[in-house]
Design a protein around this motif. Structure first.
Motif, mmCIF file in Angstrom:
data_model
loop_
_atom_site.group_PDB
_atom_site.id
_atom_site.type_symbol
_atom_site.label_atom_id
_atom_site.label_comp_id
_atom_site.label_asym_id
_atom_site.label_seq_id
_atom_site.Cartn_x
_atom_site.Cartn_y
_atom_site.Cartn_z
ATOM 1 N N LEU A 96 0.814 -1.152 -0.116
ATOM 2 C CA LEU A 96 0.089 -0.059 -0.022
ATOM 3 C C LEU A 96 0.823 1.185 0.032
ATOM 4 O O LEU A 96 0.262 2.354 0.440
ATOM 5 N N VAL A 97 1.999 0.999 -0.552
ATOM 6 C CA VAL A 97 3.111 2.417 -0.460
ATOM 7 C C VAL A 97 2.470 2.945 -1.800
ATOM 8 O O VAL A 97 2.464 4.415 -1.756
ATOM 9 N N LYS A 139 -0.391 3.381 -2.986
ATOM 10 C CA LYS A 139 -1.784 4.048 -2.720
ATOM 11 C C LYS A 139 -1.536 5.263 -1.873
ATOM 12 O O LYS A 139 -2.034 6.391 -2.110
ATOM 13 N N ARG A 140 -0.274 5.175 -0.781
ATOM 14 C CA ARG A 140 -0.028 6.453 -0.157
ATOM 15 C C ARG A 140 0.520 7.520 -1.210
ATOM 16 O O ARG A 140 0.319 8.606 -1.051
ATOM 17 N N LEU A 141 1.583 6.929 -2.152
ATOM 18 C CA LEU A 141 2.326 7.811 -2.911
ATOM 19 C C LEU A 141 1.015 8.670 -3.666
ATOM 20 O O LEU A 141 1.197 9.618 -4.104
ATOM 21 N N ARG A 142 0.016 8.046 -4.071
ATOM 22 C CA ARG A 142 -1.228 8.729 -4.733
ATOM 23 C C ARG A 142 -2.086 9.927 -3.915
ATOM 24 O O ARG A 142 -2.623 10.444 -4.693
ATOM 25 N N THR A 143 -1.602 9.827 -2.623
ATOM 26 C CA THR A 143 -2.299 10.996 -1.879
ATOM 27 C C THR A 143 -1.226 12.076 -1.802
ATOM 28 O O THR A 143 -1.663 13.056 -1.353
ATOM 29 N N SER A 144 -0.035 12.018 -2.253
ATOM 30 C CA SER A 144 0.886 13.220 -2.312
ATOM 31 C C SER A 144 0.605 13.789 -3.698
ATOM 32 O O SER A 144 -0.269 13.746 -4.355
ATOM 33 N N ARG A 145 1.312 14.923 -3.897
ATOM 34 C CA ARG A 145 1.404 15.788 -4.951
ATOM 35 C C ARG A 145 1.766 14.973 -6.416
ATOM 36 O O ARG A 145 1.489 15.620 -7.490
ATOM 37 N N LEU A 146 2.303 13.936 -6.198
ATOM 38 C CA LEU A 146 2.658 13.217 -7.503
ATOM 39 C C LEU A 146 1.539 12.743 -8.345
ATOM 40 O O LEU A 146 0.517 12.153 -7.892
ATOM 41 N N ILE A 149 4.619 9.143 -10.927
ATOM 42 C CA ILE A 149 5.004 7.976 -9.959
ATOM 43 C C ILE A 149 5.493 6.907 -10.814
ATOM 44 O O ILE A 149 6.725 6.365 -10.385
ATOM 45 N N ARG A 179 -6.795 16.169 -10.115
ATOM 46 C CA ARG A 179 -6.226 15.753 -8.811
ATOM 47 C C ARG A 179 -4.948 16.375 -8.276
ATOM 48 O O ARG A 179 -4.565 17.054 -7.395
ATOM 49 N N ARG A 200 -4.631 18.339 -4.900
ATOM 50 C CA ARG A 200 -3.459 18.162 -3.628
ATOM 51 C C ARG A 200 -2.734 19.118 -3.377
ATOM 52 O O ARG A 200 -2.096 19.026 -2.349
ATOM 53 N N PHE A 212 7.622 15.339 -2.128
ATOM 54 C CA PHE A 212 6.392 15.099 -2.748
ATOM 55 C C PHE A 212 5.386 16.004 -2.386
ATOM 56 O O PHE A 212 4.251 15.827 -3.118
#
Ligand SMILES: Nc1ncnc2c1ncn2[C@@H]1O[C@H](COP(=O)(O)OP(=O)(O)O)[C@@H](O)[C@H]1O
Ligand SMILES: [Mg+2]
Lengths: 236, 295
Positions: A81-82, A84-91, A96, B71, B75, B103
Protein backbone atom coordinates in the motif's frame (compact mmCIF):
# COMPACT_ATOMS: atom_id res chain seq x y z
CA UNK A 1 10.61 18.92 -8.86
CA UNK A 2 8.25 16.11 -8.11
CA UNK A 3 9.37 13.79 -10.92
CA UNK A 4 12.91 14.07 -9.58
CA UNK A 5 11.61 13.18 -6.12
CA UNK A 6 9.94 10.05 -7.47
CA UNK A 7 13.17 9.20 -9.32
CA UNK A 8 15.24 9.63 -6.17
CA UNK A 9 12.85 7.48 -4.19
CA UNK A 10 13.14 4.60 -6.67
CA UNK A 11 16.93 4.91 -6.66
CA UNK A 12 17.25 5.16 -2.88
CA UNK A 13 15.09 2.10 -2.32
CA UNK A 14 16.96 0.13 -5.00
CA UNK A 15 20.35 0.55 -3.34
CA UNK A 16 18.92 -0.17 0.11
CA UNK A 17 17.39 -3.53 -0.72
CA UNK A 18 20.33 -5.93 -0.22
CA UNK A 19 18.50 -9.11 -1.27
CA UNK A 20 17.26 -7.48 -4.42
CA UNK A 21 20.72 -6.07 -5.20
CA UNK A 22 22.08 -9.59 -5.27
CA UNK A 23 19.42 -10.78 -7.68
CA UNK A 24 19.34 -7.79 -9.96
CA UNK A 25 22.99 -6.66 -9.89
CA UNK A 26 25.37 -9.42 -8.87
CA UNK A 27 23.75 -12.23 -10.87
CA UNK A 28 23.30 -10.50 -14.23
CA UNK A 29 26.60 -8.64 -14.08
CA UNK A 30 28.31 -11.87 -13.07
CA UNK A 31 26.84 -13.58 -16.16
CA UNK A 32 27.51 -10.67 -18.49
CA UNK A 33 31.16 -10.52 -17.45
CA UNK A 34 31.76 -14.13 -16.49
CA UNK A 35 30.59 -15.80 -19.71
CA UNK A 36 32.74 -13.68 -22.05
CA UNK A 37 35.76 -14.21 -19.81
CA UNK A 38 35.14 -17.95 -19.98
CA UNK A 39 34.79 -17.87 -23.79
CA UNK A 40 37.95 -15.83 -24.18
CA UNK A 41 39.93 -18.46 -22.34
CA UNK A 42 38.50 -21.76 -23.56
CA UNK A 43 37.98 -21.31 -27.30
CA UNK A 44 40.51 -20.69 -30.04
CA UNK A 45 38.52 -17.89 -31.63
CA UNK A 46 38.42 -16.38 -28.15
CA UNK A 47 37.84 -12.69 -28.77
CA UNK A 48 35.15 -13.18 -31.40
CA UNK A 49 33.27 -15.70 -29.27
CA UNK A 50 33.56 -13.53 -26.18
CA UNK A 51 32.25 -10.50 -28.08
CA UNK A 52 29.29 -12.44 -29.40
CA UNK A 53 28.33 -13.86 -26.06
CA UNK A 54 28.68 -10.48 -24.36
CA UNK A 55 26.32 -8.91 -26.87
CA UNK A 56 23.86 -11.72 -26.16
CA UNK A 57 24.07 -11.22 -22.41
CA UNK A 58 22.75 -7.69 -22.83
CA UNK A 59 19.36 -9.43 -23.16
CA UNK A 60 19.93 -10.97 -19.71
CA UNK A 61 20.72 -7.59 -18.17
CA UNK A 62 17.64 -6.06 -19.75
CA UNK A 63 15.35 -8.86 -18.64
CA UNK A 64 16.66 -9.08 -15.07
CA UNK A 65 18.00 -5.68 -14.10
CA UNK A 66 15.23 -3.83 -15.90
CA UNK A 67 12.19 -6.03 -16.37
CA UNK A 68 12.29 -8.26 -13.30
CA UNK A 69 13.56 -5.50 -11.05
CA UNK A 70 10.79 -3.03 -11.88
CA UNK A 71 8.12 -5.75 -11.66
CA UNK A 72 9.33 -6.83 -8.22
CA UNK A 73 9.65 -3.24 -6.97
CA UNK A 74 6.22 -2.13 -8.18
CA UNK A 75 4.29 -5.21 -7.03
CA UNK A 76 5.99 -4.98 -3.63
CA UNK A 77 5.05 -1.33 -3.22
CA UNK A 78 1.56 -2.02 -4.55
CA UNK A 79 0.92 -4.82 -2.06
CA UNK A 80 2.36 -2.86 0.88
CA UNK A 81 0.00 0.00 0.00
CA UNK A 82 2.92 2.33 -0.64
CA UNK A 83 1.69 3.18 -4.13
CA UNK A 84 -1.67 4.00 -2.60
CA UNK A 85 -0.01 6.42 -0.21
CA UNK A 86 2.06 7.93 -3.02
CA UNK A 87 -1.19 8.71 -4.80
CA UNK A 88 -2.23 10.90 -1.85
CA UNK A 89 0.85 13.06 -2.46
CA UNK A 90 1.28 15.73 -5.08
CA UNK A 91 2.65 13.20 -7.59
CA UNK A 92 0.42 12.31 -10.51
CA UNK A 93 0.05 8.67 -11.50
CA UNK A 94 2.21 9.34 -14.57
CA UNK A 95 4.95 10.90 -12.43
CA UNK A 96 4.99 7.98 -10.01
CA UNK A 97 5.49 5.49 -12.84
CA UNK A 98 7.84 7.71 -14.86
CA UNK A 99 10.05 8.26 -11.80
CA UNK A 100 10.33 4.53 -11.19
CA UNK A 101 10.96 3.77 -14.88
CA UNK A 102 13.67 6.44 -15.13
CA UNK A 103 15.37 5.17 -12.01
CA UNK A 104 15.34 1.56 -13.25
CA UNK A 105 16.71 2.62 -16.65
CA UNK A 106 19.54 4.54 -14.98
CA UNK A 107 20.54 1.51 -12.93
CA UNK A 108 20.52 -0.72 -16.01
CA UNK A 109 22.54 1.71 -18.09
CA UNK A 110 25.10 2.05 -15.31
CA UNK A 111 25.47 -1.73 -15.05
CA UNK A 112 25.78 -2.14 -18.84
CA UNK A 113 28.49 0.53 -18.86
CA UNK A 114 30.28 -1.22 -16.03
CA UNK A 115 30.05 -4.59 -17.78
CA UNK A 116 31.26 -3.11 -21.08
CA UNK A 117 34.41 -1.83 -19.40
CA UNK A 118 34.86 -5.04 -17.43
CA UNK A 119 34.79 -7.30 -20.50
CA UNK A 120 37.15 -4.93 -22.31
CA UNK A 121 39.66 -5.32 -19.52
CA UNK A 122 39.12 -8.97 -18.65
CA UNK A 123 38.23 -10.56 -22.01
CA UNK A 124 39.60 -8.16 -24.64
CA UNK A 125 36.08 -7.53 -25.98
CA UNK A 126 36.54 -4.36 -28.05
CA UNK A 127 34.52 -1.26 -27.24
CA UNK A 128 31.50 -0.86 -29.55
CA UNK A 129 32.49 0.56 -32.94
CA UNK A 130 29.48 2.91 -32.94
CA UNK A 131 29.16 4.15 -29.35
CA UNK A 132 26.16 6.37 -30.12
CA UNK A 133 24.17 3.50 -31.59
CA UNK A 134 25.25 1.29 -28.69
CA UNK A 135 24.14 3.83 -26.10
CA UNK A 136 20.86 4.51 -27.90
CA UNK A 137 20.05 0.81 -28.16
CA UNK A 138 20.78 0.20 -24.48
CA UNK A 139 18.89 3.25 -23.19
CA UNK A 140 15.84 2.77 -25.43
CA UNK A 141 15.82 -0.98 -24.94
CA UNK A 142 15.87 -0.64 -21.20
CA UNK A 143 13.20 2.08 -21.26
CA UNK A 144 10.94 -0.20 -23.30
CA UNK A 145 11.62 -3.15 -21.00
CA UNK A 146 10.88 -0.97 -17.95
CA UNK A 147 7.52 0.15 -19.39
CA UNK A 148 6.69 -3.47 -20.25
CA UNK A 149 7.74 -4.63 -16.77
CA UNK A 150 5.53 -2.00 -15.15
CA UNK A 151 2.57 -3.01 -17.33
CA UNK A 152 3.23 -6.71 -16.68
CA UNK A 153 2.58 -6.24 -12.93
CA UNK A 154 -1.16 -6.19 -13.71
CA UNK A 155 -0.85 -9.93 -14.36
CA UNK A 156 1.10 -10.67 -11.15
CA UNK A 157 -1.37 -11.57 -8.38
CA UNK A 158 0.95 -11.12 -5.40
CA UNK A 159 4.36 -9.56 -4.80
CA UNK A 160 5.93 -12.86 -3.69
CA UNK A 161 5.18 -14.27 -7.14
CA UNK A 162 6.76 -11.40 -9.08
CA UNK A 163 10.17 -13.02 -9.61
CA UNK A 164 8.61 -16.34 -10.62
CA UNK A 165 6.28 -14.61 -13.07
CA UNK A 166 9.18 -12.82 -14.78
CA UNK A 167 11.26 -16.00 -15.13
CA UNK A 168 9.75 -17.07 -18.49
CA UNK A 169 10.43 -13.61 -19.90
CA UNK A 170 14.05 -13.88 -18.83
CA UNK A 171 14.44 -17.37 -20.38
CA UNK A 172 12.84 -16.37 -23.68
CA UNK A 173 14.94 -13.22 -23.90
CA UNK A 174 18.16 -15.06 -23.11
CA UNK A 175 17.52 -17.88 -25.58
CA UNK A 176 16.31 -15.47 -28.26
CA UNK A 177 19.48 -13.39 -27.98
CA UNK A 178 21.76 -16.41 -28.14
CA UNK A 179 23.02 -15.92 -24.62
CA UNK A 180 21.94 -19.49 -23.92
CA UNK A 181 23.11 -21.68 -26.76
CA UNK A 182 20.03 -23.88 -27.27
CA UNK A 183 19.30 -25.22 -30.78
CA UNK A 184 15.98 -23.81 -31.99
CA UNK A 185 13.66 -24.63 -34.88
CA UNK A 186 13.67 -21.82 -37.43
CA UNK A 187 10.18 -20.50 -36.65
CA UNK A 188 10.99 -20.25 -32.94
CA UNK A 189 14.13 -18.31 -33.74
CA UNK A 190 12.09 -15.93 -35.88
CA UNK A 191 9.51 -15.42 -33.15
CA UNK A 192 12.08 -14.83 -30.43
CA UNK A 193 13.80 -12.42 -32.80
CA UNK A 194 10.76 -10.18 -32.38
CA UNK A 195 11.42 -9.62 -28.68
CA UNK A 196 12.63 -6.13 -27.77
CA UNK A 197 15.73 -7.64 -26.18
CA UNK A 198 16.58 -9.29 -29.51
CA UNK A 199 16.19 -5.95 -31.25
CA UNK A 200 18.75 -4.41 -28.90
CA UNK A 201 21.21 -7.24 -29.53
CA UNK A 202 20.69 -6.94 -33.31
CA UNK A 203 21.47 -3.23 -33.17
CA UNK A 204 24.57 -3.76 -31.07
CA UNK A 205 25.90 -6.84 -32.86
CA UNK A 206 25.05 -6.07 -36.50
CA UNK A 207 24.72 -2.31 -36.51
CA UNK A 208 21.06 -2.53 -37.67
CA UNK A 209 19.14 0.68 -37.07
CA UNK A 210 15.75 0.75 -38.76
CA UNK A 211 14.35 -2.66 -37.84
CA UNK A 212 15.33 -2.46 -34.15
CA UNK A 213 14.01 1.09 -33.96
CA UNK A 214 10.61 0.04 -35.32
CA UNK A 215 10.55 -3.00 -33.05
CA UNK A 216 11.26 -0.94 -29.92
CA UNK A 217 8.73 1.72 -30.93
CA UNK A 218 6.02 -0.92 -31.35
CA UNK A 219 6.77 -2.64 -28.03
CA UNK A 220 7.03 0.71 -26.24
CA UNK A 221 3.67 1.84 -27.57
CA UNK A 222 2.07 -1.48 -26.62
CA UNK A 223 3.50 -1.18 -23.11
CA UNK A 224 2.23 2.37 -22.65
CA UNK A 225 -1.26 1.33 -23.74
CA UNK A 226 -1.16 -1.68 -21.39
CA UNK A 227 -0.36 0.65 -18.46
CA UNK A 228 -4.05 1.56 -18.56
CA UNK A 229 -4.67 -1.65 -16.65
CA UNK A 230 -1.98 -0.92 -14.04
CA UNK A 231 -3.26 -1.82 -10.57
CA UNK A 232 -2.42 0.64 -7.80
CA UNK A 233 -3.71 -1.57 -5.01
CA UNK A 234 -3.63 -5.28 -4.25
CA UNK A 235 -6.65 -7.34 -5.25
CA UNK A 236 -9.07 -8.04 -2.42
CA UNK B 1 -17.97 29.12 1.92
CA UNK B 2 -18.48 25.53 0.81
CA UNK B 3 -15.25 23.56 0.87
CA UNK B 4 -16.55 20.13 -0.08
CA UNK B 5 -19.68 19.50 -2.11
CA UNK B 6 -20.96 16.00 -2.84
CA UNK B 7 -24.03 15.30 -4.99
CA UNK B 8 -25.63 11.95 -5.77
CA UNK B 9 -22.36 10.08 -5.32
CA UNK B 10 -22.42 6.37 -6.18
CA UNK B 11 -19.80 3.61 -6.44
CA UNK B 12 -20.12 -0.13 -6.96
CA UNK B 13 -17.49 -2.84 -6.71
CA UNK B 14 -18.30 -5.43 -9.36
CA UNK B 15 -22.05 -4.92 -9.00
CA UNK B 16 -22.00 -4.47 -5.20
CA UNK B 17 -23.17 -0.93 -4.38
CA UNK B 18 -20.78 0.33 -1.68
CA UNK B 19 -21.92 3.99 -1.88
CA UNK B 20 -25.41 5.02 -3.03
CA UNK B 21 -26.74 8.48 -3.75
CA UNK B 22 -24.62 10.24 -1.13
CA UNK B 23 -24.96 14.03 -0.94
CA UNK B 24 -23.65 16.52 1.62
CA UNK B 25 -21.73 19.77 1.97
CA UNK B 26 -18.95 20.79 4.29
CA UNK B 27 -18.25 24.45 4.98
CA UNK B 28 -14.79 25.88 5.23
CA UNK B 29 -13.25 25.55 8.69
CA UNK B 30 -15.85 23.03 9.78
CA UNK B 31 -15.21 19.59 11.28
CA UNK B 32 -17.51 17.10 9.60
CA UNK B 33 -17.84 13.52 10.81
CA UNK B 34 -18.84 10.61 8.61
CA UNK B 35 -20.15 7.86 10.84
CA UNK B 36 -21.32 4.33 10.28
CA UNK B 37 -20.68 0.72 11.09
CA UNK B 38 -17.90 -1.24 9.43
CA UNK B 39 -18.71 -1.77 5.79
CA UNK B 40 -21.17 1.10 5.56
CA UNK B 41 -19.12 2.83 2.84
CA UNK B 42 -17.10 5.49 4.70
CA UNK B 43 -13.70 4.55 3.27
CA UNK B 44 -15.07 4.25 -0.24
CA UNK B 45 -16.56 7.73 0.16
CA UNK B 46 -13.24 9.18 1.34
CA UNK B 47 -11.42 7.53 -1.56
CA UNK B 48 -13.92 9.07 -3.96
CA UNK B 49 -13.57 12.50 -2.32
CA UNK B 50 -9.78 12.34 -2.59
CA UNK B 51 -9.79 11.30 -6.25
CA UNK B 52 -8.30 7.84 -5.67
CA UNK B 53 -11.39 6.25 -7.19
CA UNK B 54 -13.64 7.40 -10.01
CA UNK B 55 -17.32 7.63 -9.09
CA UNK B 56 -19.91 5.67 -11.07
CA UNK B 57 -22.48 8.38 -10.43
CA UNK B 58 -22.66 11.89 -9.01
CA UNK B 59 -20.13 14.66 -8.57
CA UNK B 60 -17.55 15.73 -6.02
CA UNK B 61 -16.10 19.22 -5.76
CA UNK B 62 -13.31 20.23 -3.42
CA UNK B 63 -12.92 24.01 -3.53
CA UNK B 64 -14.74 23.79 -6.85
CA UNK B 65 -12.34 21.25 -8.38
CA UNK B 66 -12.99 17.67 -9.47
CA UNK B 67 -10.61 15.49 -7.43
CA UNK B 68 -10.22 12.90 -10.21
CA UNK B 69 -9.77 15.20 -13.20
CA UNK B 70 -7.85 17.91 -11.31
CA UNK B 71 -6.08 15.68 -8.81
CA UNK B 72 -2.76 17.50 -8.99
CA UNK B 73 -4.43 20.86 -8.34
CA UNK B 74 -6.62 19.50 -5.55
CA UNK B 75 -3.56 18.01 -3.86
CA UNK B 76 -1.99 21.46 -3.47
CA UNK B 77 -4.66 22.15 -0.87
CA UNK B 78 -5.56 18.79 0.64
CA UNK B 79 -4.00 16.44 3.15
CA UNK B 80 -5.08 12.81 3.18
CA UNK B 81 -4.79 10.21 5.90
CA UNK B 82 -6.01 6.89 4.50
CA UNK B 83 -7.46 4.19 6.70
CA UNK B 84 -4.51 2.04 5.67
CA UNK B 85 -1.37 2.91 3.72
CA UNK B 86 2.18 1.58 3.64
CA UNK B 87 5.48 3.01 4.84
CA UNK B 88 9.04 2.11 3.97
CA UNK B 89 9.79 0.07 7.08
CA UNK B 90 13.56 0.62 6.98
CA UNK B 91 13.44 4.41 6.89
CA UNK B 92 13.44 6.31 10.17
CA UNK B 93 10.56 8.58 11.11
CA UNK B 94 12.61 11.68 10.19
CA UNK B 95 13.72 10.16 6.86
CA UNK B 96 10.11 9.27 6.07
CA UNK B 97 8.97 12.82 6.65
CA UNK B 98 11.87 14.19 4.57
CA UNK B 99 11.15 11.78 1.72
CA UNK B 100 7.52 12.84 1.79
CA UNK B 101 8.50 16.50 1.83
CA UNK B 102 9.91 15.87 -1.66
CA UNK B 103 6.41 15.04 -2.88
CA UNK B 104 4.84 18.10 -1.26
CA UNK B 105 4.70 21.67 -2.51
CA UNK B 106 6.22 24.10 0.04
CA UNK B 107 6.29 21.52 2.83
CA UNK B 108 6.40 22.36 6.53
CA UNK B 109 9.82 21.69 8.03
CA UNK B 110 9.86 17.98 8.98
CA UNK B 111 10.46 18.81 12.63
CA UNK B 112 7.35 20.98 12.76
CA UNK B 113 5.15 18.24 11.30
CA UNK B 114 6.52 15.73 13.82
CA UNK B 115 6.00 18.21 16.65
CA UNK B 116 2.36 18.68 15.62
CA UNK B 117 1.77 14.94 15.54
CA UNK B 118 3.56 14.47 18.87
CA UNK B 119 6.23 12.27 17.38
CA UNK B 120 9.40 14.33 17.85
CA UNK B 121 10.83 11.90 20.39
CA UNK B 122 10.71 9.10 17.82
CA UNK B 123 12.43 10.98 14.97
CA UNK B 124 15.37 8.57 14.88
CA UNK B 125 13.32 5.37 15.19
CA UNK B 126 12.85 3.06 12.25
CA UNK B 127 9.24 2.89 11.10
CA UNK B 128 9.13 -0.89 11.55
CA UNK B 129 9.71 -0.38 15.29
CA UNK B 130 6.78 1.99 15.82
CA UNK B 131 3.63 0.90 17.62
CA UNK B 132 0.28 1.03 15.85
CA UNK B 133 -0.62 4.31 17.52
CA UNK B 134 2.77 5.85 16.64
CA UNK B 135 2.34 4.83 13.00
CA UNK B 136 -1.01 6.59 13.05
CA UNK B 137 0.72 9.74 14.37
CA UNK B 138 3.20 9.46 11.51
CA UNK B 139 0.30 9.15 9.06
CA UNK B 140 -1.03 12.39 10.54
CA UNK B 141 2.36 14.12 10.28
CA UNK B 142 2.54 13.24 6.57
CA UNK B 143 -1.03 14.44 5.97
CA UNK B 144 -0.15 17.79 7.57
CA UNK B 145 3.13 18.32 5.68
CA UNK B 146 1.61 20.44 2.93
CA UNK B 147 -0.29 22.80 5.29
CA UNK B 148 -3.59 21.65 3.76
CA UNK B 149 -6.76 23.76 3.66
CA UNK B 150 -8.83 20.59 3.56
CA UNK B 151 -7.94 17.53 5.58
CA UNK B 152 -9.41 14.05 5.00
CA UNK B 153 -8.91 11.70 7.95
CA UNK B 154 -10.15 8.11 7.64
CA UNK B 155 -10.34 6.70 11.19
CA UNK B 156 -7.49 8.90 12.46
CA UNK B 157 -7.30 7.57 16.00
CA UNK B 158 -7.83 3.85 15.48
CA UNK B 159 -5.08 2.00 17.33
CA UNK B 160 -4.17 4.96 19.53
CA UNK B 161 -4.18 4.91 23.31
CA UNK B 162 -6.44 7.40 25.12
CA UNK B 163 -3.63 9.94 25.43
CA UNK B 164 -2.81 9.74 21.73
CA UNK B 165 -6.47 10.13 20.94
CA UNK B 166 -6.77 13.26 23.08
CA UNK B 167 -3.61 14.75 21.54
CA UNK B 168 -4.97 14.10 18.07
CA UNK B 169 -8.33 15.68 18.92
CA UNK B 170 -6.47 18.74 20.16
CA UNK B 171 -4.48 19.02 16.91
CA UNK B 172 -7.63 18.65 14.82
CA UNK B 173 -9.43 21.30 16.86
CA UNK B 174 -6.53 23.75 16.55
CA UNK B 175 -6.28 23.24 12.79
CA UNK B 176 -10.02 23.78 12.37
CA UNK B 177 -9.78 26.85 14.59
CA UNK B 178 -7.30 28.30 12.09
CA UNK B 179 -9.65 27.63 9.17
CA UNK B 180 -8.75 24.13 8.01
CA UNK B 181 -11.75 22.11 6.84
CA UNK B 182 -11.70 18.61 8.31
CA UNK B 183 -13.68 15.60 7.11
CA UNK B 184 -13.14 12.60 9.35
CA UNK B 185 -14.60 9.16 9.60
CA UNK B 186 -14.70 7.31 12.87
CA UNK B 187 -16.51 4.56 14.62
CA UNK B 188 -15.74 6.11 18.01
CA UNK B 189 -18.97 7.98 18.62
CA UNK B 190 -17.45 9.97 21.45
CA UNK B 191 -14.78 11.23 19.05
CA UNK B 192 -17.37 12.48 16.59
CA UNK B 193 -19.50 14.01 19.31
CA UNK B 194 -16.56 15.91 20.83
CA UNK B 195 -15.01 17.14 17.61
CA UNK B 196 -17.55 17.53 14.87
CA UNK B 197 -20.03 20.33 14.36
CA UNK B 198 -21.92 18.39 11.72
CA UNK B 199 -22.25 14.81 10.71
CA UNK B 200 -23.66 12.27 8.32
CA UNK B 201 -24.45 8.72 9.33
CA UNK B 202 -24.04 6.06 6.65
CA UNK B 203 -25.71 2.69 6.59
CA UNK B 204 -25.33 0.18 3.75
CA UNK B 205 -23.88 2.87 1.48
CA UNK B 206 -26.60 5.47 2.09
CA UNK B 207 -26.82 8.49 4.33
CA UNK B 208 -29.52 7.78 6.90
CA UNK B 209 -29.12 10.86 9.10
CA UNK B 210 -27.27 14.14 8.68
CA UNK B 211 -27.13 17.71 9.84
CA UNK B 212 -25.63 19.79 12.62
CA UNK B 213 -24.44 17.81 15.62
CA UNK B 214 -26.40 19.83 18.20
CA UNK B 215 -29.66 19.84 16.22
CA UNK B 216 -29.40 16.18 15.30
CA UNK B 217 -28.95 15.17 18.91
CA UNK B 218 -31.56 17.60 20.24
CA UNK B 219 -34.08 16.23 17.77
CA UNK B 220 -33.67 12.81 19.31
CA UNK B 221 -34.65 13.99 22.81
CA UNK B 222 -33.10 12.35 25.83
CA UNK B 223 -33.81 10.08 28.73
CA UNK B 224 -34.37 10.01 32.47
CA UNK B 225 -33.51 6.82 34.35
CA UNK B 226 -34.00 5.93 38.03
CA UNK B 227 -34.54 2.92 40.28
CA UNK B 228 -38.24 2.31 40.71
CA UNK B 229 -39.09 2.62 44.44
CA UNK B 230 -40.34 -0.61 46.07
CA UNK B 231 -44.04 -1.20 45.72
CA UNK B 232 -44.58 1.44 43.04
CA UNK B 233 -46.58 0.35 40.01
CA UNK B 234 -44.90 1.79 36.86
CA UNK B 235 -48.45 2.43 35.54
CA UNK B 236 -49.01 4.94 38.32
CA UNK B 237 -46.09 7.19 37.23
CA UNK B 238 -47.05 10.51 35.58
CA UNK B 239 -44.99 9.67 32.48
CA UNK B 240 -44.67 6.42 30.52
CA UNK B 241 -41.53 4.42 31.28
CA UNK B 242 -39.90 1.26 30.04
CA UNK B 243 -37.94 -1.18 32.21
CA UNK B 244 -34.22 -1.78 31.66
CA UNK B 245 -33.16 -4.20 34.40
CA UNK B 246 -34.06 -2.63 37.71
CA UNK B 247 -34.18 0.84 36.11
CA UNK B 248 -37.22 2.65 34.90
CA UNK B 249 -36.39 4.69 31.78
CA UNK B 250 -38.44 7.59 30.51
CA UNK B 251 -37.70 8.87 27.00
CA UNK B 252 -38.62 12.47 26.41
CA UNK B 253 -38.06 15.33 23.98
CA UNK B 254 -37.11 17.49 26.95
CA UNK B 255 -35.44 15.26 29.53
CA UNK B 256 -34.97 18.12 32.07
CA UNK B 257 -38.68 18.82 32.13
CA UNK B 258 -39.49 15.10 32.42
CA UNK B 259 -37.12 14.81 35.41
CA UNK B 260 -38.83 17.73 37.12
CA UNK B 261 -42.25 16.20 36.58
CA UNK B 262 -41.11 12.88 38.01
CA UNK B 263 -39.39 14.47 41.02
CA UNK B 264 -42.42 16.61 41.84
CA UNK B 265 -44.62 13.54 41.65
CA UNK B 266 -42.25 11.58 43.94
CA UNK B 267 -41.93 14.45 46.48
CA UNK B 268 -45.74 14.63 46.74
CA UNK B 269 -45.73 10.97 47.83
CA UNK B 270 -42.66 11.15 50.04
CA UNK B 271 -40.73 8.82 47.66
CA UNK B 272 -37.08 8.92 46.67
CA UNK B 273 -36.03 8.39 43.04
CA UNK B 274 -32.65 6.71 43.70
CA UNK B 275 -29.90 6.72 41.07
CA UNK B 276 -31.59 9.43 39.03
CA UNK B 277 -29.78 10.11 35.75
CA UNK B 278 -30.81 12.73 33.20
CA UNK B 279 -29.11 12.99 29.85
CA UNK B 280 -29.54 14.32 26.36
CA UNK B 281 -29.39 11.87 23.45
CA UNK B 282 -25.93 10.70 22.45
CA UNK B 283 -24.71 9.47 19.12
CA UNK B 284 -24.92 6.01 20.60
CA UNK B 285 -28.68 6.37 21.02
CA UNK B 286 -28.89 7.54 17.42
CA UNK B 287 -26.85 4.55 16.30
CA UNK B 288 -28.85 2.05 18.25
CA UNK B 289 -32.00 3.41 16.66
CA UNK B 290 -30.70 2.66 13.16
CA UNK B 291 -32.65 -0.01 11.30
CA UNK B 292 -31.13 -3.42 11.79
CA UNK B 293 -29.52 -2.83 15.16
CA UNK B 294 -30.45 -4.94 18.14
CA UNK B 295 -31.28 -3.00 21.21
N1 LIG C 1 -11.82 -2.74 -3.25
C1 LIG C 1 -13.00 -3.32 -2.93
N2 LIG C 1 -13.49 -4.33 -3.66
C2 LIG C 1 -14.66 -4.90 -3.36
N3 LIG C 1 -15.45 -4.56 -2.31
C3 LIG C 1 -15.02 -3.55 -1.53
C4 LIG C 1 -13.77 -2.89 -1.79
N4 LIG C 1 -13.61 -1.92 -0.83
C5 LIG C 1 -14.70 -2.00 -0.03
N5 LIG C 1 -15.54 -2.97 -0.44
C6 LIG C 1 -16.84 -3.30 0.18
O1 LIG C 1 -17.64 -2.14 0.14
C7 LIG C 1 -18.34 -1.95 1.36
C8 LIG C 1 -17.97 -0.63 1.99
O2 LIG C 1 -16.63 -0.68 2.42
P1 LIG C 1 -15.89 0.54 3.05
O3 LIG C 1 -16.05 1.72 2.17
O4 LIG C 1 -14.49 0.11 3.34
O5 LIG C 1 -16.71 0.77 4.41
P2 LIG C 1 -16.28 1.38 5.81
O6 LIG C 1 -15.08 2.23 5.62
O7 LIG C 1 -17.48 2.13 6.26
O8 LIG C 1 -15.98 0.21 6.71
C9 LIG C 1 -17.99 -3.15 2.23
O9 LIG C 1 -19.01 -4.10 2.08
C10 LIG C 1 -16.71 -3.66 1.64
O10 LIG C 1 -16.57 -5.04 1.84
MG1 LIG D 1 -13.29 2.21 6.57
Amino acid sequence: MTLAAAYNLGTRLFWRDKAMLFASVVTPVGLAVGMPVLMRNVTSEGVTAATEIFQGTLAILLSITTFMNIAVALTGRRDQLVLKRLRTSRLTDAQILAGQIASTVTQTVALVALSTVAVRVLADVPFPPDPVLYAAAVVLGSAVMAVLGAAYTAAIPRAELAAAYTMPVFLLAAVGAGAMPIPLPGWAGTLLGLLPTSAVVDAVARGDVLAPALNLAAWGAAGLVALRWFRWEPRR
Amino acid sequence: MTAIQVRGLGKSYGGFPAVRDVSFEVSQGEIFALLGRNGSGKTTTVELLTGLRRPDAGTVRVHGLDPVADRAAVRQRTGVMLQEAGFFPDLTVAQTVDTWGGFTAAPRPGGEALELAGLSAKAGTRVRQLSGGEKRRLDLALALLGRPDVLFLDEPTTGMDPEGRRDTWQVIRELAGRGTTVLLTTHYLEEAQRLASSLAVMDAGRIVASGGMAETLAARGGRVAFRLPDGVDPESLPLPVTREGDLAVCRADDPDLAAQTLLTWAAGRGLRLAGLEVRAATLEDLFLDLPGSVR
